[in-house]
Design a protein around this motif. Structure first.
Motif, PDB file in Angstrom:
ATOM      1  N   GLN A 280       0.816  -1.207   0.000  1.00 53.89           N
ATOM      2  CA  GLN A 280       0.000   0.000   0.000  1.00 53.89           C
ATOM      3  C   GLN A 280       0.855   1.263   0.000  1.00 53.89           C
ATOM      4  OE1 GLN A 280      -2.774   0.158   3.244  1.00 53.89           O
ATOM      5  NE2 GLN A 280      -3.777   2.025   2.516  1.00 53.89           N
ATOM      6  N   TYR A 281       1.989   1.228   0.677  1.00 61.27           N
ATOM      7  CA  TYR A 281       2.855   2.397   0.768  1.00 61.27           C
ATOM      8  C   TYR A 281       3.427   2.783  -0.594  1.00 61.27           C
ATOM      9  CZ  TYR A 281       6.494   5.507   2.541  1.00 61.27           C
ATOM     10  OH  TYR A 281       7.291   6.591   2.776  1.00 61.27           O
ATOM     11  N   PHE A 282       3.628   1.785  -1.465  1.00 61.00           N
ATOM     12  CA  PHE A 282       4.196   2.036  -2.788  1.00 61.00           C
ATOM     13  C   PHE A 282       3.160   1.833  -3.889  1.00 61.00           C
ATOM     14  CE2 PHE A 282       7.926   0.655  -0.297  1.00 61.00           C
ATOM     15  CZ  PHE A 282       8.703   1.785  -0.431  1.00 61.00           C
ATOM     16  N   SER A 283       1.922   2.138  -3.625  1.00 60.85           N
ATOM     17  CA  SER A 283       0.864   1.925  -4.613  1.00 60.85           C
ATOM     18  C   SER A 283       0.006   3.170  -4.764  1.00 60.85           C
ATOM     19  CB  SER A 283      -0.007   0.718  -4.216  1.00 60.85           C
ATOM     20  OG  SER A 283       0.752  -0.461  -4.166  1.00 60.85           O
ATOM     21  N   PRO A 284       0.514   4.237  -5.391  1.00 61.87           N
ATOM     22  CA  PRO A 284      -0.328   5.404  -5.623  1.00 61.87           C
ATOM     23  C   PRO A 284      -1.424   5.128  -6.646  1.00 61.87           C
ATOM     24  CG  PRO A 284       1.772   5.646  -6.749  1.00 61.87           C
ATOM     25  CD  PRO A 284       1.868   4.417  -5.908  1.00 61.87           C
ATOM     26  N   TRP A 285      -1.193   4.133  -7.524  1.00 58.94           N
ATOM     27  CA  TRP A 285      -2.171   3.743  -8.527  1.00 58.94           C
ATOM     28  C   TRP A 285      -2.393   2.227  -8.417  1.00 58.94           C
ATOM     29  CZ3 TRP A 285      -3.417   8.402 -10.314  1.00 58.94           C
ATOM     30  CH2 TRP A 285      -2.428   9.379 -10.373  1.00 58.94           C
ATOM     31  N   PRO A 286      -3.225   1.767  -7.497  1.00 61.98           N
ATOM     32  CA  PRO A 286      -3.409   0.321  -7.307  1.00 61.98           C
ATOM     33  C   PRO A 286      -3.857  -0.396  -8.570  1.00 61.98           C
ATOM     34  CG  PRO A 286      -4.397   1.559  -5.500  1.00 61.98           C
ATOM     35  CD  PRO A 286      -4.019   2.555  -6.537  1.00 61.98           C
ATOM     36  N   GLY A 287      -4.723   0.247  -9.349  1.00 60.42           N
ATOM     37  CA  GLY A 287      -5.184  -0.389 -10.579  1.00 60.42           C
ATOM     38  C   GLY A 287      -4.056  -0.623 -11.561  1.00 60.42           C
ATOM     39  N   HIS A 334      13.595   3.869 -14.302  1.00 63.43           N
ATOM     40  CA  HIS A 334      13.413   4.842 -13.220  1.00 63.43           C
ATOM     41  C   HIS A 334      12.174   5.706 -13.453  1.00 63.43           C
ATOM     42  CE1 HIS A 334      16.999   3.761 -11.133  1.00 63.43           C
ATOM     43  NE2 HIS A 334      17.789   4.061 -12.138  1.00 63.43           N
ATOM     44  N   ALA A 335      11.879   6.011 -14.707  1.00 60.79           N
ATOM     45  CA  ALA A 335      10.653   6.762 -14.991  1.00 60.79           C
ATOM     46  C   ALA A 335       9.415   5.949 -14.616  1.00 60.79           C
ATOM     47  CB  ALA A 335      10.615   7.156 -16.466  1.00 60.79           C
ATOM     48  N   VAL A 336       9.454   4.652 -14.886  1.00 60.44           N
ATOM     49  CA  VAL A 336       8.331   3.777 -14.503  1.00 60.44           C
ATOM     50  C   VAL A 336       8.215   3.695 -12.986  1.00 60.44           C
ATOM     51  CG1 VAL A 336       7.483   1.410 -14.589  1.00 60.44           C
ATOM     52  CG2 VAL A 336       8.422   2.463 -16.648  1.00 60.44           C
ATOM     53  N   ILE A 337       9.346   3.592 -12.297  1.00 59.97           N
ATOM     54  CA  ILE A 337       9.330   3.556 -10.835  1.00 59.97           C
ATOM     55  C   ILE A 337       8.713   4.827 -10.268  1.00 59.97           C
ATOM     56  CG2 ILE A 337      10.827   3.621  -8.788  1.00 59.97           C
ATOM     57  CD1 ILE A 337      12.683   1.695 -10.217  1.00 59.97           C
ATOM     58  N   ALA A 338       9.026   5.968 -10.883  1.00 58.40           N
ATOM     59  CA  ALA A 338       8.483   7.236 -10.407  1.00 58.40           C
ATOM     60  C   ALA A 338       6.966   7.251 -10.458  1.00 58.40           C
ATOM     61  CB  ALA A 338       9.051   8.387 -11.245  1.00 58.40           C
ATOM     62  N   VAL A 339       6.397   6.666 -11.508  1.00 64.75           N
ATOM     63  CA  VAL A 339       4.940   6.696 -11.678  1.00 64.75           C
ATOM     64  C   VAL A 339       4.271   5.554 -10.920  1.00 64.75           C
ATOM     65  CG1 VAL A 339       3.075   6.551 -13.367  1.00 64.75           C
ATOM     66  CG2 VAL A 339       5.156   7.824 -13.917  1.00 64.75           C
ATOM     67  N   VAL A 340       4.767   4.347 -11.099  1.00 64.08           N
ATOM     68  CA  VAL A 340       4.078   3.169 -10.563  1.00 64.08           C
ATOM     69  C   VAL A 340       4.260   3.047  -9.055  1.00 64.08           C
ATOM     70  CG1 VAL A 340       3.931   0.656 -10.677  1.00 64.08           C
ATOM     71  CG2 VAL A 340       4.285   1.980 -12.767  1.00 64.08           C
ATOM     72  N   LEU A 341       5.468   3.293  -8.561  1.00 66.78           N
ATOM     73  CA  LEU A 341       5.741   3.141  -7.132  1.00 66.78           C
ATOM     74  C   LEU A 341       5.663   4.457  -6.366  1.00 66.78           C
ATOM     75  CD1 LEU A 341       8.699   0.578  -7.140  1.00 66.78           C
ATOM     76  CD2 LEU A 341       6.261   0.148  -6.881  1.00 66.78           C
ATOM     77  N   GLY A 342       5.433   5.565  -7.051  1.00 64.52           N
ATOM     78  CA  GLY A 342       5.296   6.843  -6.365  1.00 64.52           C
ATOM     79  C   GLY A 342       6.583   7.331  -5.729  1.00 64.52           C
ATOM     80  N   LEU A 343       7.716   7.151  -6.438  1.00 67.07           N
ATOM     81  CA  LEU A 343       9.023   7.598  -5.936  1.00 67.07           C
ATOM     82  C   LEU A 343       9.652   8.557  -6.949  1.00 67.07           C
ATOM     83  CD1 LEU A 343      10.388   4.168  -4.644  1.00 67.07           C
ATOM     84  CD2 LEU A 343       9.515   6.050  -3.257  1.00 67.07           C
ATOM     85  N   PRO A 344       9.058   9.733  -7.135  1.00 62.62           N
ATOM     86  CA  PRO A 344       9.564  10.628  -8.189  1.00 62.62           C
ATOM     87  C   PRO A 344      10.946  11.186  -7.911  1.00 62.62           C
ATOM     88  CG  PRO A 344       7.889  11.729  -6.865  1.00 62.62           C
ATOM     89  CD  PRO A 344       7.905  10.298  -6.426  1.00 62.62           C
TER      90      PRO A 344
END
Length: 402
Positions: A280-287, A334-344
């Protein structure tokens, strides 16, 4: 002269004669300054909880920790709120100045002080990206990262063009005033005993301050004077050494990360990427996380691909084409990590570190495209002010000397 001596002589001349990688050093300056600036602005409403007097990691706890590990933090010079608020604003301004390349040498010093002070004030508020930023803020201090794509380069090119036309260039007044103000502040801090956690940072700050003063004094003399040439050679050596260390640090980060992953059972069975996508902590977009993890085959390929890219990257530096392919893959990751895991900010810091390996031809094309876009925008909004040609194409040593 034998071939070995000739090769060694050419290598020494190359390292001492110019600051190499002007575009690479500029892009990492812009990348790390932008990362820290965006972070400070994003967390501005929460600054007191993260690094200030309202945080769970209190001032006394931070004081005790830095007394043990000798870490530097200017925020521990006072526990008052006005000092914290003023310092936070100063860190924002220093980041903006470094991003724009205004008084780059002084801005890099203030940028380093801001990064170290805030991060060492609350050591539990960071992640891997903060660790990279922590190190790079120190390395940037030794680089001549304002050679291109900076206000300093534009000012130097403008002055050189004026001299070529036979015009008189007015003396720089902002630099000496800024140098005097910072010297007064540094003397005040030193005499009041604020530097009580080690000698490294105060010695470094005093050395940089003295060198900046000497450099400003020699600038008023002929450009070909022997002390000026010697100082320019020392600056080139420091720049090239720091740029090499930055590259080695990036390779070390990926190599250690990849080899540690190989030892993990989840990375060995191809399921390691699956689990963070369902935290949950790394899921800004669960879908989006559910969509990516719907295929076990894709998860296995991404897991194994991540390990292979990280382990292989340091060895691909000897092959330009393969290195560029892996560089694109890592930046995309890293761009995918920024969006999917919410670590910009973690992703921005890593992309900035990766940018040191970008080809010069690509960076020049990007700079040219940006200049053309700026020109079109200026023509629409009013009379265009053309950028001096030497701001982009001048000799690195001459522009870097400014």
């Amino acid at each position: 002269m034998n071939p070995l001596s000739m090769t060694l002589s050419r290598g020494i001349a190359r390292v001492t004669g110019a600051a190499l990688g002007p575009y690479q050093s500029a892009v990492i300056r812009i990348g790390f300054a932008a990362t820290w600036l965006l972070f400070l602005l994003r967390e501005f409403p929460h600054r007191r909880e993260l690094y200030g007097p309202s945080g769970p990691w209190g001032w006394q706890l931070a004081k005790q920790l830095t007394a043990d590990n000798h870490a530097f933090s200017a925020l521990l010079w006072s526990d008052g709120r006005p000092w914290f608020e003023g310092f936070y604003v100063l860190a924002i301004l220093a980041s903006a100045a470094l991003l724009a390349g205004w008084r780059t040498r002084t801005a890099s010093v203030l940028f380093m002080v801001g990064v170290l002070s805030l991060q060492n004030r609350s050591v539990f508020m960071g992640d891997g990206g903060d660790n990279v930023l922590h190190l790079m803020s120190f390395y940037l201090l030794f680089t001549r990262c304002g050679q291109v794509w900076s206000l300093d380069a534009r000012r130097a090119a403008r002055n050189e063009a004026a001299r070529a036309r036979g015009e008189r260039v007015p003396a720089d007044r902002v630099g000496p005033v800024l140098w005097a103000v910072l010297g007064l502040g540094l003397a005040t801090v030193t005499l009041t005993g604020r530097f009580d956690n080690g000698w490294l940072i105060p010695a470094l700050l005093w050395t940089v301050w003295a060198v900046l003063g000497l450099w400003g004094l020699l600038q008023r003399r002929a450009a070909a004077s022997e002390p000026r040439v010697l100082l320019d050679v020392v600056a080139n050596v420091l720049h090239n050494g720091a740029l090499f260390v930055i590259m080695a640090e990036a390779c070390l980060i990926y190599a250690t990360a990849g080899w540690y992953k190989i030892q993990g059972s989840r990375w060995q069975d191809g399921t390691a990427v699956y689990y963070p996508l369902h935290l949950q902590y790394f899921s800004p977009w669960p879908g989006l996380g559910d969509l990516l993890t719907a295929s076990g085959t894709i998860m296995m390929l991404v897991t194994y691909g991540t390990v292979m890219v990280q382990v292989a990257f340091p060895f691909t530096l000897f092959n330009r084409r393969v290195k560029n392919v892996l560089l694109v893959l890592m930046m995309t990751e890293h761009a995918v990590i920024a969006v999917v895991l919410g670590l910009p900010f973690f992703s921005l810091a890593m992309i900035a570190a990766d940018a040191v390996f970008l080809p010069t031809s690509f960076l020049r094309r990007v700079g040219g495209a940006a200049a053309r876009a700026r020109g079109r925008f200026a023509r629409r909004g009013g009379p265009a002010v053309p950028a001096p040609r030497s701001a982009q194409d001048s000799t690195p040593g001459r522009v870097g000397a400014a």
